[in-house]
Design an enzyme around this catalytic site. Structure first.
Site, PDB file in Angstrom:
ATOM      1  N   ALA A  96     106.750  28.941  48.078  1.00  0.00           N
ATOM      2  CA  ALA A  96     105.837  28.045  48.705  1.00  0.00           C
ATOM      3  C   ALA A  96     104.295  28.072  48.138  1.00  0.00           C
ATOM      4  O   ALA A  96     103.812  27.065  48.080  1.00  0.00           O
ATOM      5  CB  ALA A  96     105.985  28.068  50.134  1.00  0.00           C
ATOM      6  N   HIS A 128     112.702  32.603  51.181  1.00  0.00           N
ATOM      7  CA  HIS A 128     112.600  33.853  51.948  1.00  0.00           C
ATOM      8  C   HIS A 128     112.272  33.828  53.390  1.00  0.00           C
ATOM      9  O   HIS A 128     112.302  34.696  54.238  1.00  0.00           O
ATOM     10  CB  HIS A 128     112.016  34.648  51.137  1.00  0.00           C
ATOM     11  N   CYS A 188      95.102  42.316  58.051  1.00  0.00           N
ATOM     12  CA  CYS A 188      94.554  43.634  57.715  1.00  0.00           C
ATOM     13  C   CYS A 188      94.496  43.823  56.221  1.00  0.00           C
ATOM     14  O   CYS A 188      95.247  44.481  55.513  1.00  0.00           O
ATOM     15  CB  CYS A 188      95.623  44.613  58.228  1.00  0.00           C
TER      16      CYS A 188
HETATM   17  C1  LIG Z   1     105.143  32.386  53.954  1.00  0.00           C
HETATM   18  C2  LIG Z   1     104.386  30.917  53.881  1.00  0.00           C
HETATM   19  C3  LIG Z   1     104.083  30.376  52.462  1.00  0.00           C
HETATM   20  C4  LIG Z   1     103.974  31.068  51.164  1.00  0.00           C
HETATM   21  O1  LIG Z   1     105.512  31.221  50.646  1.00  0.00           O
HETATM   22  P1  LIG Z   1     105.805  32.265  49.620  1.00  0.00           P
HETATM   23  O2  LIG Z   1     107.199  31.726  49.518  1.00  0.00           O
HETATM   24  O3  LIG Z   1     106.122  33.520  50.097  1.00  0.00           O
HETATM   25  O4  LIG Z   1     104.655  31.972  48.741  1.00  0.00           O
HETATM   26  C5  LIG Z   1     102.897  29.446  52.877  1.00  0.00           C
HETATM   27  N1  LIG Z   1     102.791  29.025  53.790  1.00  0.00           N
HETATM   28  C6  LIG Z   1     103.515  29.280  55.047  1.00  0.00           C
HETATM   29  C7  LIG Z   1     103.612  28.609  56.609  1.00  0.00           C
HETATM   30  C8  LIG Z   1     104.199  30.266  55.182  1.00  0.00           C
HETATM   31  O5  LIG Z   1     104.613  30.934  56.209  1.00  0.00           O
END
Ligand SMILES: *Cc1c(COP(=O)(O)O)cnc(C)c1O
Length: 387
Positions: free
Chosen positions: A74, A204, A329
């Site tokens: 994402a 994931h 953190c």
């Molecule tokens: C986890 C998350 C992301 C980042 O996703 P990745 O695939 O780990 O880069 C972006 N936006 C939200 C709301 C998320 O929960």
């Protein structure tokens, strides 16, 4: 094996579903081909796996398979959407709208664009974490390119009124980009019916592998244009070059297919467990639900515990349950969550907030153990503080 805590951090990441792993395995070995190899069976088999995944991803969100661009997750999808639209729509303007409670993948990308000359409006939220659609309308200018509004918040589970926001975006001829990373596969959503121009997701967070994700890019009414942020072989219709991560993509596809079949039942089961956890902790510790008055994802609760120190609370409960706190953190001095602060939660209470993210593999006995642990911890801390 050592005594393991209960995993209640499914908003940070989910375990891979064993059925997803099974779907991925052939892509490492027998079907190891490069999906761009057009002249032999290995290439065709890889391309077939990618094509199936494209249809499974599109099917889950109401898109056409040609509208899916595979990415590494994402974060990359959001970078492509924001930077790609900023470049492609430069003739229209330099103004973007987003929300104070977005994920860092959106906020940090916006900060980067500001250095390049972008003008960004960061909409506030109310005490429940919701934006006011009238604020969005008021922020739109003739040079506004897009609004980036997340579907569901990763810390609180609060769901923004996306269909209404989509209507406003369409009326004012701006694009709606939604970070739906926490919503896809958990609640039903439909890009066509909800006026979504672009949507980011990640494998994931829905029982797929890390390192795979997708950006939905609308192809008609209106067709969304993006400037590629990764140049190379012209993969993904020129929007994202690079040899496709075939195992990851197959895993994302399988995860979406499973979610399409199972999410309705799963949401009902998890809502019962979430409500049990929430009700018990509110009644027994005086906790308050952050965003409790807003529509929320069924498997998430974020609670603030008055009169306990956040660091004490997290240190003790972490022996029994894996959760996240309302502190980022990233440094020695933890910063209070920007999401909770934007909702008006005082700094101290942001620090003493805990996020519980239930998931496909959470059981009722997990929830009973969590209730027992948190109740016991809060009571002991109160007793110690009053000595
Ligand atoms: C986890 C998350 C992301 C980042 O996703 P990745 O695939 O780990 O880069 C972006 N936006 C939200 C709301 C998320 O929960």
């Amino acid at each position: 094996m050592q005594h393991m805590p209960v995993y209640l951090d499914n908003n940070a990441t989910t375990p891979c579903d064993p059925r997803v792993v099974e779907a991925m395995l052939p892509c490492f070995t027998t079907h190891f081909g490069n999906a761009a190899s057009r002249n032999h069976a290995w290439g065709w088999a890889a391309e077939e796996a990618v094509q199936q995944a494209r249809e499974e991803v599109a099917g889950l969100i109401g898109a056409d398979q040609q509208e899916i661009v595979f990415t590494s997750g994402a974060t990359e999808a959001l970078n492509l959407a924001l930077k790609g639209a900023y470049e492609a729509y430069a003739v229209k303007g330099k103004h973007l709208i987003t929300v104070q409670t977005e994920h860092k993948a959106v906020l940090d990308t916006c900060h980067h664009l500001e250095k390049l000359g972008a003008i960004i409006t960061y909409l506030p939220v109310d005490g429940q974490g919701l934006i006011n659609p009238d604020d969005l309308k008021a922020a739109i200018r003739p040079d506004t390119i897009l609004a980036a509004v997340m579907y569901a918040n990763n810390e609180t589970g609060v769901i923004q009124p996306i269909p209404e926001i989509g209507r406003i975006a369409a009326e004012h001829d701006i694009l709606l980009l939604t970070d739906a990373t926490q919503a896809v596969g958990k609640i039903p959503l439909n890009v066509s019916k909800e006026g979504i121009g672009m949507l980011a997701m990640s494998a994931h967070k829905l029982y797929g592998p890390k390192g795979a994700g997708a950006l939905y890019v609308r192809r008609r009414s209106p067709r969304v244009r993006l400037t590629a942020q990764m140049d190379g072989g012209g993969h993904e219709r020129g929007m994202r070059s690079g040899t496709l991560n075939v195992p990851g993509i197959a895993g994302l596809g399988k995860a979406c297919a499973l979610a399409a079949d199972e999410m309705a039942g799963e949401a009902l089961r998890l809502a019962v467990l979430r409500d049990k956890l929430e009700a018990a902790l509110v009644a027994q510790t005086g906790a308050i639900v952050n965003g409790g008055g807003a529509p929320r994802l069924p498997h998430v609760t974020n609670l603030r515990f008055p009169e306990v120190k956040g660091t004490d609370l997290l240190r003790v409960v972490s022996r029994e349950i894996a959760v996240s706190s309302g502190s980022a953190c990233t440094s020695a001095n933890p910063e209070p969550s920007h999401v909770l602060l934007a909702m008006g939660v005082p700094e101290e209470l942001a620090h003493s907030s805990l996020r519980f993210g239930l998931g496909r593999f959470t059981t009722e006995s997990d929830i009973d153990r969590a209730i027992e642990t948190v109740n016991h911890t809060v009571r002991s801390l109160h007793a110690i503080y009053n000595l």
